[in-house]
Write a protein that holds these residues in place. Structure first.
Motif, mmCIF file in Angstrom:
data_model
loop_
_atom_site.group_PDB
_atom_site.id
_atom_site.type_symbol
_atom_site.label_atom_id
_atom_site.label_comp_id
_atom_site.label_asym_id
_atom_site.label_seq_id
_atom_site.Cartn_x
_atom_site.Cartn_y
_atom_site.Cartn_z
ATOM 1 N N ALA A 129 -19.106 -10.436 5.371
ATOM 2 C CA ALA A 129 -20.367 -10.048 6.014
ATOM 3 C C ALA A 129 -20.285 -8.611 6.506
ATOM 4 N N LEU A 130 -21.433 -7.976 6.582
ATOM 5 C CA LEU A 130 -21.528 -6.598 7.067
ATOM 6 C C LEU A 130 -21.497 -6.590 8.595
ATOM 7 N N SER A 131 -20.794 -5.610 9.144
ATOM 8 C CA SER A 131 -20.737 -5.469 10.596
ATOM 9 C C SER A 131 -22.152 -5.278 11.155
ATOM 10 N N SER A 132 -22.396 -5.855 12.328
ATOM 11 C CA SER A 132 -23.740 -5.755 12.912
ATOM 12 C C SER A 132 -24.004 -4.367 13.494
ATOM 13 N N ASP A 133 -22.939 -3.638 13.865
ATOM 14 C CA ASP A 133 -23.143 -2.314 14.468
ATOM 15 C C ASP A 133 -22.741 -1.212 13.494
ATOM 16 N N LEU A 134 -23.700 -0.808 12.682
ATOM 17 C CA LEU A 134 -23.474 0.271 11.727
ATOM 18 C C LEU A 134 -23.499 1.616 12.462
ATOM 19 N N PRO A 135 -22.725 2.588 11.991
ATOM 20 C CA PRO A 135 -22.708 3.888 12.675
ATOM 21 C C PRO A 135 -24.036 4.617 12.547
ATOM 22 N N VAL A 136 -24.276 5.521 13.488
ATOM 23 C CA VAL A 136 -25.490 6.341 13.445
ATOM 24 C C VAL A 136 -25.528 7.126 12.133
ATOM 25 N N GLY A 137 -26.681 7.100 11.474
ATOM 26 C CA GLY A 137 -26.815 7.844 10.225
ATOM 27 C C GLY A 137 -26.242 7.146 9.016
#
Length: 367
Positions: A289-297
């Motif tokens: 699964a993809l992390s829920s907190d993607l980096p800015v931008g």
């Protein structure tokens, strides 16, 4: 042993002999195929330009920090770099969805445009998703339009008839894919790489990619980047002449190949698509699964469960490959042409699957 014997024979069309050997369906001996996850004597570690890509930019592209990548070269192939899946958990899903849902949309060009009215190819995803989601295991079920997709071109659209790009057949290159390509190229020592053209190939278990050289780009000093997702394949990398026997290697989901320098103009091919070696419907790296907190931008977007169900069903019998190129050097222009606009047409032998064309001609649904 059989592959080694064919390699030693050399002589005329040694590449084609090995292509046909690995094309066989009756499980030929694969012991001679290079596996970069268990590198042998022919393989060495490649040095990457770690300082060229910040950890933040790598994260924004959905990649691990470059100092964690496992990159390899092959003896006898200067400029060839193989990067074992450097994607962060869940991030491959973004590129799979883009290749199935977004990139085939107009104004990009695909093989179906050659056989169907424009209004029929506007929304391949919308026309295919329910059929794909319900799809069983029978070979006799009708194929969805997405399953008939063979190639999509991006940016400068490759003309399969003239084998050229042209200034007057161009559409905007996807910004997320350009950013990913720029980070990978920079990590391999090619800062300032401009993603100007892309060819997306869509493979099934009966597909192959014929023996060819990528030489249509006007600037050969910039690398060719190749990204693979889904089922595995055997990739053959040869020499400057077809008489030179190629080296066979596995490509698995998430793996990246960079062909630069001498290797940029070598013959290569994909004779066969294989089920992923884990023996599961999809490789485990696609289950993450993809992390829920993607980096800015971040260029990575979350896929809905509904979208991923469609993508996952498609990938159970398929492989997607993205090859990204810089066509022109900085400040370079296309030579003047005598009024010939690129059509994006495929060669007569079943798009890019030239080696498999004779076997496919009798199949009524081949597009």
């Amino acid at each position: 042993a059989a592959a080694a014997g064919l390699t030693r024979e050399g002589g005329e069309d040694a590449f084609r002999r090995l292509f046909r050997f690995y094309r066989q369906r009756d499980a030929p001996d694969l012991r001679a195929v290079v596996d970069f996850s268990a590198p042998g004597a022919q393989v060495f570690r490649s040095q990457l330009s770690i300082s060229s890509v910040s950890d933040q930019d790598a994260y924004r592209a959905g990649l691990q920090p470059v100092n964690q990548w496992k990159a390899y070269g092959l003896n006898g192939y200067p400029g060839f770099i193989f990067i074992l899946n450097p994607f962060l958990p869940g991030c491959q899903r973004h590129w799979v969805r883009q290749c199935l849902k977004l990139y085939p949309q107009k104004p990009n060009v695909c093989n179906l445009d050659l056989h169907m009215a424009p209004e029929k190819t506007i929304d391949l995803w919308g026309q295919s998703k329910e059929q794909l989601r319900r799809k069983g295991s029978s070979k006799w079920e009708p194929r969805s339009l997405l399953e008939k997709l063979r190639w999509v071109t991006l940016g400068y659209h490759y003309n399969w008839d003239t084998k050229k790009y042209s200034a007057n057949h161009h559409t905007p290159f996807p910004s997320d894919l350009a950013f990913l390509s720029e980070q990978v190229a920079a990590a391999c020592g090619f800062r300032g790489f401009q993603a100007q053209a892309g060819i997306l190939n869509y493979y099934h278990f009966d597909s192959s990619l014929g023996i060819h050289v990528d030489e249509s780009e006007l600037d050969h000093s910039r690398p060719l980047l190749s990204f693979s997702f889904g089922q595995s394949s055997i990739f053959l990398l040869g020499g400057l002449k077809r008489e030179e026997a190629p080296t066979a290697m596995f490509m698995h989901s998430g793996d990246i190949m960079v062909m630069s320098g001498l290797s940029r103009l070598l013959y290569h091919a994909v004779p066969r698509v294989l089920p992923n070696p884990e023996g599961t419907a999809l490789p485990s790296c696609l289950d993450q699964a993809l992390s829920s907190d993607l980096p800015v931008g971040s260029v990575i977007e979350h896929s809905s469960d509904e979208d991923w169900q469609v993508c996952a069903k498609y990938l159970q019998s398929s492989r997607i490959n993205m090859t990204i190129r810089q066509v022109l050097a900085e400040g370079q222009k296309f030579p003047e042409e005598s009024g010939t606009k690129g059509t994006g047409q495929a060669p007569p032998e079943d798009s890019h699957h030239e080696e498999n064309s004779r076997a496919k001609r009798h199949k009524p649904n081949t597009v």
